[in-house]
Structure formats: C-alpha cells, structure tokens
Design a protein around this motif. Structure first.
Motif, PDB file in Angstrom:
ATOM      1  N   LEU A 295       8.047   2.194  -0.694  1.00 28.10           N
ATOM      2  CA  LEU A 295       7.986   2.870   0.464  1.00 28.10           C
ATOM      3  C   LEU A 295       7.222   4.130   0.221  1.00 28.10           C
ATOM      4  O   LEU A 295       7.470   4.931  -0.924  1.00 28.10           O
ATOM      5  N   ASP A 296       6.329   4.614   1.206  1.00 23.87           N
ATOM      6  CA  ASP A 296       5.473   5.839   0.934  1.00 23.87           C
ATOM      7  C   ASP A 296       6.628   7.155   0.945  1.00 23.87           C
ATOM      8  O   ASP A 296       7.385   7.206   1.996  1.00 23.87           O
ATOM      9  N   ARG A 297       6.236   8.107   0.347  1.00 16.69           N
ATOM     10  CA  ARG A 297       6.727   9.313   0.282  1.00 16.69           C
ATOM     11  C   ARG A 297       5.622  10.199   0.893  1.00 16.69           C
ATOM     12  O   ARG A 297       4.501  10.392   0.661  1.00 16.69           O
ATOM     13  N   PRO A 298       5.881  10.729   2.413  1.00 19.10           N
ATOM     14  CA  PRO A 298       4.529  11.709   2.780  1.00 19.10           C
ATOM     15  C   PRO A 298       4.237  12.609   1.893  1.00 19.10           C
ATOM     16  O   PRO A 298       3.048  13.126   1.906  1.00 19.10           O
ATOM     17  N   ILE A 299       4.746  13.195   1.314  1.00 25.55           N
ATOM     18  CA  ILE A 299       4.463  14.394   0.222  1.00 25.55           C
ATOM     19  C   ILE A 299       3.293  13.885  -0.581  1.00 25.55           C
ATOM     20  O   ILE A 299       2.562  14.642  -0.993  1.00 25.55           O
ATOM     21  N   ASP A 300       3.229  12.323  -0.865  1.00 25.75           N
ATOM     22  CA  ASP A 300       1.988  12.058  -1.851  1.00 25.75           C
ATOM     23  C   ASP A 300       0.766  11.588  -0.981  1.00 25.75           C
ATOM     24  O   ASP A 300      -0.044  11.286  -1.485  1.00 25.75           O
ATOM     25  N   LYS A 301       0.781  12.043   0.342  1.00 25.00           N
ATOM     26  CA  LYS A 301      -0.380  11.649   1.185  1.00 25.00           C
ATOM     27  C   LYS A 301      -1.322  12.739   1.086  1.00 25.00           C
ATOM     28  O   LYS A 301      -0.710  13.662   1.074  1.00 25.00           O
ATOM     29  N   PRO A 302      -2.411  12.608   0.977  1.00 24.52           N
ATOM     30  CA  PRO A 302      -3.529  13.742   1.021  1.00 24.52           C
ATOM     31  C   PRO A 302      -3.479  14.669   2.199  1.00 24.52           C
ATOM     32  O   PRO A 302      -3.590  14.169   3.431  1.00 24.52           O
ATOM     33  N   GLY A 303      -3.461  15.902   1.856  1.00 31.79           N
ATOM     34  CA  GLY A 303      -3.480  16.975   3.070  1.00 31.79           C
ATOM     35  C   GLY A 303      -2.200  17.318   3.892  1.00 31.79           C
ATOM     36  O   GLY A 303      -1.911  18.098   4.341  1.00 31.79           O
ATOM     37  N   VAL A 304      -1.176  16.378   3.515  1.00 29.29           N
ATOM     38  CA  VAL A 304       0.156  16.411   4.129  1.00 29.29           C
ATOM     39  C   VAL A 304       0.846  17.841   3.684  1.00 29.29           C
ATOM     40  O   VAL A 304       1.287  18.556   4.730  1.00 29.29           O
ATOM     41  N   LEU A 305       1.231  17.790   2.405  1.00 32.80           N
ATOM     42  CA  LEU A 305       1.863  18.989   1.834  1.00 32.80           C
ATOM     43  C   LEU A 305       1.085  20.243   2.111  1.00 32.80           C
ATOM     44  O   LEU A 305       1.600  21.253   2.625  1.00 32.80           O
ATOM     45  N   ALA A 306      -0.237  20.141   1.699  1.00 30.10           N
ATOM     46  CA  ALA A 306      -1.041  21.421   1.889  1.00 30.10           C
ATOM     47  C   ALA A 306      -0.762  21.772   3.510  1.00 30.10           C
ATOM     48  O   ALA A 306      -0.846  23.096   3.745  1.00 30.10           O
TER      49      ALA A 306
ATOM     50  N   VAL B 267      -5.328  15.714  -5.708  1.00 37.18           N
ATOM     51  CA  VAL B 267      -5.656  16.138  -4.589  1.00 37.18           C
ATOM     52  C   VAL B 267      -4.392  16.557  -3.809  1.00 37.18           C
ATOM     53  O   VAL B 267      -4.320  16.989  -2.582  1.00 37.18           O
ATOM     54  N   ILE B 268      -3.396  16.887  -4.669  1.00 38.75           N
ATOM     55  CA  ILE B 268      -1.969  17.300  -4.246  1.00 38.75           C
ATOM     56  C   ILE B 268      -1.618  18.647  -4.844  1.00 38.75           C
ATOM     57  O   ILE B 268      -2.070  18.893  -5.905  1.00 38.75           O
TER      58      ILE B 268
ATOM     59  N   CYS C 227       0.761  -1.083  -0.034  1.00 43.17           N
ATOM     60  CA  CYS C 227      -0.044  -0.049   0.072  1.00 43.17           C
ATOM     61  C   CYS C 227       0.748   1.243  -0.138  1.00 43.17           C
ATOM     62  O   CYS C 227       1.670   1.484   0.723  1.00 43.17           O
ATOM     63  N   ASN C 228       0.627   2.020  -1.019  1.00 44.31           N
ATOM     64  CA  ASN C 228       1.523   3.168  -1.310  1.00 44.31           C
ATOM     65  C   ASN C 228       0.461   4.400  -1.573  1.00 44.31           C
ATOM     66  O   ASN C 228      -0.467   4.061  -2.082  1.00 44.31           O
ATOM     67  N   TRP C 229       1.117   5.571  -1.222  1.00 46.45           N
ATOM     68  CA  TRP C 229       0.525   6.886  -1.516  1.00 46.45           C
ATOM     69  C   TRP C 229       1.182   7.447  -2.765  1.00 46.45           C
ATOM     70  O   TRP C 229       2.281   7.704  -2.731  1.00 46.45           O
ATOM     71  N   ARG C 230       0.155   7.739  -3.689  1.00 42.88           N
ATOM     72  CA  ARG C 230       0.770   8.624  -5.008  1.00 42.88           C
ATOM     73  C   ARG C 230      -0.051   9.605  -5.251  1.00 42.88           C
ATOM     74  O   ARG C 230      -1.103   9.573  -5.624  1.00 42.88           O
ATOM     75  N   LYS C 231       0.280  10.827  -5.131  1.00 43.70           N
ATOM     76  CA  LYS C 231      -0.465  12.176  -5.698  1.00 43.70           C
ATOM     77  C   LYS C 231      -1.725  12.058  -5.026  1.00 43.70           C
ATOM     78  O   LYS C 231      -2.502  12.379  -5.596  1.00 43.70           O
ATOM     79  N   GLY C 232      -1.561  11.695  -3.720  1.00 47.41           N
ATOM     80  CA  GLY C 232      -2.806  11.800  -3.070  1.00 47.41           C
ATOM     81  C   GLY C 232      -3.707  10.712  -3.123  1.00 47.41           C
ATOM     82  O   GLY C 232      -4.909  10.725  -2.353  1.00 47.41           O
TER      83      GLY C 232
END
Length: 574
Positions: A536-547, A497-498, A170-175
């Motif tokens: 591995l996940d990059r936190p920047i790709d998780k929704p809401g994290v960068l914003a 969503v990013i 499970c990975n996050w990509r562009k939200g």
C-alpha cells in the motif's frame, strides 16, 4: 470449626471421603504453579493492540495475529532465519478487535493480522526492550478484492490458454511510481483468469507467454544477419498500455472487478547476450549477472538474472525494448578485491545486444577525517563507512568498511555510479560538516566521482556542535504507534524528488525520540508513518506531498549546540 465445615462441604459435593485426596490435590496444584513460573516471567514482555478495517475503521474480530521475529542484515529488514524464533501464530481477536500477546523477550517483532476475506499485511513493527517491555500497535487490514477477465489473440480473437497474468500493484516510492508484482495466475481453456486476494488501490496487469530468463548461450555470438531470425514471437503486453504512465484498474476492498477481454499481439522481442570475464576467475568460479530496471515495468526491480560459470556465454531473453542496467560480479566473493561491472544499456525492438563484461575492481578512495580545526579526527570507536551505489540492482548492497588506521583509510566505490557516503560511529553531537572530493567541496555526502581521475581523495570535516531537537506533538489525540515526527532541512534538499528528512518515532512512554541535527533551518510535521508497509502507498513517498505539507509548517532555527522542544502540528497526508 469453619475449617471442618469447609472440608465437610467438599466431601459432600465431590464425594471425597478421604482427607488424603485433598492433600494430594493441593500438592499437584502447587507443582503446576511452580512449573508455570518461568512463563510468567516471559509474559512480562508483551505486545497488545487492535485490528481494524483499513477502509471503514471498524473493529475486526476473529482475526489471527501473526508475530515474526525480525533481524537486520545489510540494512534490509528480513524475517528470522531457521533456528531463530521465527513465526508464531497467536489466538484470535475478540469482538472489540483487541489482542494481547506475550513474546520471548527484547527485540524487534513484525505484527500482522489475517482473517478470511481479508489480505494479510505486515504493517507494524514493535520494539521490545528491558526499559519498555510492552508495546501497543494498531493493525489495519483490508478486504481482499479480485480482478477477472479474458486474454485473447488480437488478430484471431481466439482465447489464449496457459498465458501468465501478473498483478502489478502501483505504488509510490521516494517520489517515483513503481509497479510491484503481487499475485499471478494462468489463463484457462477459455483464456479466462481470476486474480484474488488483492489489496485496494491501482493495479496494472502484465500478460506474458514466456518469462524473461537468464540461460547459458551458444559459444558464438549472433551475427548481424542472424540476430532475431530464430527468435519466436511471444505474447507480452501491459494492460492498460503505457506502463506506469497509464492509469490501471482502481479497486476497493471486497470488490470483484472485471476488465473484460484483453487483446494481446504477438511480439518479436529482443535479447541480451554476453560473457563476464575476470582475471580472478579460477576453475569452477561463477559470476552473478543481473538485468534490472525497465521502462515497461516501471521499476528498478530485477528483471532476470542469476549465476553462470565465469567466462561462459549467457543470454537473457525475451527482453522488451527499453532502458536497462546490467550488472555482474564474482559470486561468493566479498571484500576489498570484489570485481564488478555496471552499465546503463538500451535495447531496441527485435534487437539482440552483444556485451563483453570485463569485471574490474572497485575504485579505491582515500578517506581522511579531520575536525573543524583541521586536526586529525580521533573517534572513540571504530567507524563504519558505508558507500552505497545510488543506482544498483539491490542484489549488491552497500559496502560496509572499517577505517583500520583511525582517522584515515581506504574505502571502495563502484565505477559508473554516483555514491552516497555515510559514517556510523560518530559521537552523538558530531556530523559530517563538509566533504571534499579531490580538493573540491561536494554539495552533500552524495556525489559523482570522476572515473578518469588518477586518484580519489575524500576529506570529511567532522563538526562537534550538533543541536538537539526534542519535538512535542501539539495534540495527542492523533497519537498512535505509527505516529512519527518528520524533520527536514529547509529550504528542502531533494533526494531524487523527495525532500531529505529524519524521523522522531513515538516511544512507549508517549514521548518522541530526540534527534541530533547539524545547525541550520528546519521544518517539522507529525504524520502517520508505518514502519513496515507492504503493498500500500505511503503518501510521504508521493512527489510533492511532503514538500507541500512542510511548506506550511513553522520554521525551526537550530543554533550550534542548542536544544529545542518545539510543538509540532499533526498533518494528514493525502
């Protein structure tokens, strides 16, 4: 006298009785030194760094360093082709985890580390140039974990032998949460399975007794009375049920994780049948057919596909219910006459869907470039126009096109898909200031064309007053080779969503790249942003994290033509 004493000692210690032996030895050593001189020149280019445990941060000794030469094709980073420098395995790290490796010369290199009990990761890219002949990297590797269990028939509770179990990371990509196939195995006589060398994080399992495949079908399409009657039931499910919406097994490095008995029901799945036709299909012509994106797998990766003879019926089966995208195009054909089909489809439980794919040429858009005064824009060099389908299989990459007549020319786009227009080759202080489609201003360079329009006219206004942002990290103690400064327009402009953003990478001299930006308001933060990140996940790709992180940053206002050097705070994204 001193020289005679040294020769005498040499004779006594090594039993040399003839001074001629010494002369010959000296000549041999000089020849060896001359022979090694070319390698000394090549060792000017070097990659050094340290390998650490990704969870504990401790140094990892006795790890093998693997260096791969990279090439960029179609915007995708790939390994070197046969005949290029390829992969080189280097000596192991020392007690402190450090290494230093000579490389052939300027270029982009992928650096990864491998050690028994750990999983290999391509998690760093080094750029070597004449100006910066060395690079420093930090490699994180994680202790390999495992998942074990048994697969049983849900009704009879009997073990299932020979069933495929696929690990989906499970990975996050562009939200968006996506599931990446990483490892696979087959159950034994007792229905048991053992998935090993897994990265830490969340994992979901796909269990299937028959793989989804593309094959040549019978000439006659299935009738309403025959659909699904002769299709055997198969075992297929995601564990836990619910797909990407559920929470899978969360594992840590070095752990052995048992999921117990997994009960799988037989299912009567559906199929997609069709034929791809085109007036361009000559004798022996082939088409590519790809089914992509499924709610069950939670990703837009390819589900099944391949090549088929043009005009010959094909079938993709067994297919779980859900929404998909179907694409087809003439194989081994590129350029202005490329014919293509794309459509969103949905498959119900046990349904057989019949499709007739008429391959059509892409829409032709007339693009005109003008400067801010309305005059024809005259570039210094040929411009490359990239119109990328926003929704595509990834098998079809972006069209790369040249404007043949300076400021005006035709570019191509696919029907039934929004497009993203990018222009490469503008001067550094230039940018797309405004884009009009059929006379109406587009909100951004990403827009949805009207497939029913009689013509497609694009007018891009090129501004020449871009500002320069040369950010400085406020506290250098956070700086590593993976530190980057992220700059985003503010208020945020979302892509999916990013927020849209640009990055200023850290250079070898410790400074950060200067970024040319259109005038406006921005916010910037420094984060850890690996160039290559596998599994591995990059936190920047998780929704809401960068914003959320940007919302606390100071606002930067760039006037036309201005140069700013703001200090940027480091933020640890979670």
């Amino acid at each position: 006298m001193a020289e005679a004493f040294e020769v005498s000692c040499y004779r006594k210690r090594f039993g040399v009785t003839n001074i001629g032996h010494i002369c010959r030895l000296v000549v041999i050593l000089l020849c060896l030194a001359v022979a090694q001189s070319p390698s000394q020149e090549s060792s000017r280019y070097r990659i050094q760094g340290k390998v650490v445990d990704g969870e504990g941060g401790t140094a990892v000794s006795d790890a093998t360093i693997i260096v791969r030469v990279l090439s960029v094709e179609g915007g995708i980073l790939r390994g070197a082709k046969p005949g290029e420098s390829g992969e080189t395995e280097q000596p192991r790290t020392g007690l402190s985890g450090g290494f230093s490796i000579p490389v052939a010369g300027p270029g982009r290199y992928s650096i990864s580390a491998r050690r028994e009990g750990y999983g290999e990761r391509n998690n760093s890219v080094a750029v070597i140039s004449e100006e910066n002949p060395s690079a420093t990297v930090k490699l994180e590797i994680f202790r390999a974990a495992a998942i074990t269990g048994r697969v049983l028939d849900a009704e009879e509770k009997s073990p299932l032998k020979g069933v495929t179990v696929i690990d989906l990371k499970c990975n996050w990509r562009k939200g968006n949460k996506v599931l990446l196939p990483m490892k696979r195995t087959v159950t034994d006589d007792n229905g048991a399975f053992h998935l090993e060398d897994l990265l830490p994080g969340e994992h979901i399992l796909l269990i299937e007794s028959q793989e989804v495949k593309l094959s040549t079908a019978a000439a006659e399409p299935a009738t309403a009375t025959k659909k699904g009657e002769d299709r055997p039931a198969v075992y297929r499910m995601l564990w836990p049920s619910g797909g990407k919406e559920s929470t899978g097994a969360v594992i840590v490095g070095g752990s052995e994780n048992s999921v117990g008995d997994i009960l799988v029901e037989k299912r009567e799945l559906g199929a997609i049948r069709g034929v791809a036709r085109s007036s361009d299909c000559g004798e022996g012509a082939e088409v590519e057919v790809w089914l992509t994106g499924t709610a069950e797998s939670g990703t837009r990766a390819n589900v099944a596909g391949g090549r088929q003879p043009c005009g010959v019926p094909w079938e993709i089966a067994p297919v779980p219910p859900g929404p998909y995208q179907i694409q087809s195009w003439i194989a081994d054909r590129s350029g202005v006459n490329q014919r293509h089909f794309y459509s969103e489809i949905s498959l119900a439980e046990k349904q057989t869907l019949d499709l007739d794919l008429g391959l059509s040429p892409p829409m032709i858009m007339r693009l005109t470039l003008r400067d801010a005064s309305g005059n024809p824009y005259v570039p210094d060099t040929s411009l490359t126009i990239a119109i990328s389908p926003v929704v595509s299989a990834g098998t079809i990459e972006e069209y790369l096109q040249k404007l043949s007549a300076g400021y005006e020319g035709n570019v191509l786009a696919y029907y039934r898909s929004s497009v993203d227009l990018q222009i490469t080759g503008l001067r550094r202080n230039e940018y797309v200031k405004e884009l009009k489609y059929n006379g109406s201003a587009a909100a951004s360079t990403r827009f949805m064309p009207n497939p029913g329009a009689l013509s497609h006219k694009l007018e891009a206004v090129i501004g020449a007053d871009a500002a320069i942002l040369a950010p400085v990290l406020a506290d250098e103690k956070h700086a590593t080779n993976d530190t980057a400064i992220v700059i985003a327009p503010w208020p945020a402009r979302l892509r999916e969503v990013i927020p849209e953003y640009k990055t200023a990478r850290r250079r070898e001299d410790g400074r950060y790249e200067s970024v040319w930006l259109p005038p406006g308001k921005y916010r910037a933060i420094a984060i850890t942003l690996p160039d290559v990140f596998l599994g591995l996940d990059r936190p920047i790709d998780k929704p809401g994290v960068l914003a959320s992180a940007l919302s606390d940053a100071a606002e930067i206002v760039l006037a036309p033509g201005e140069t700013r050097q703001p200090q940027v705070e480091f933020v640890e994204l979670k």
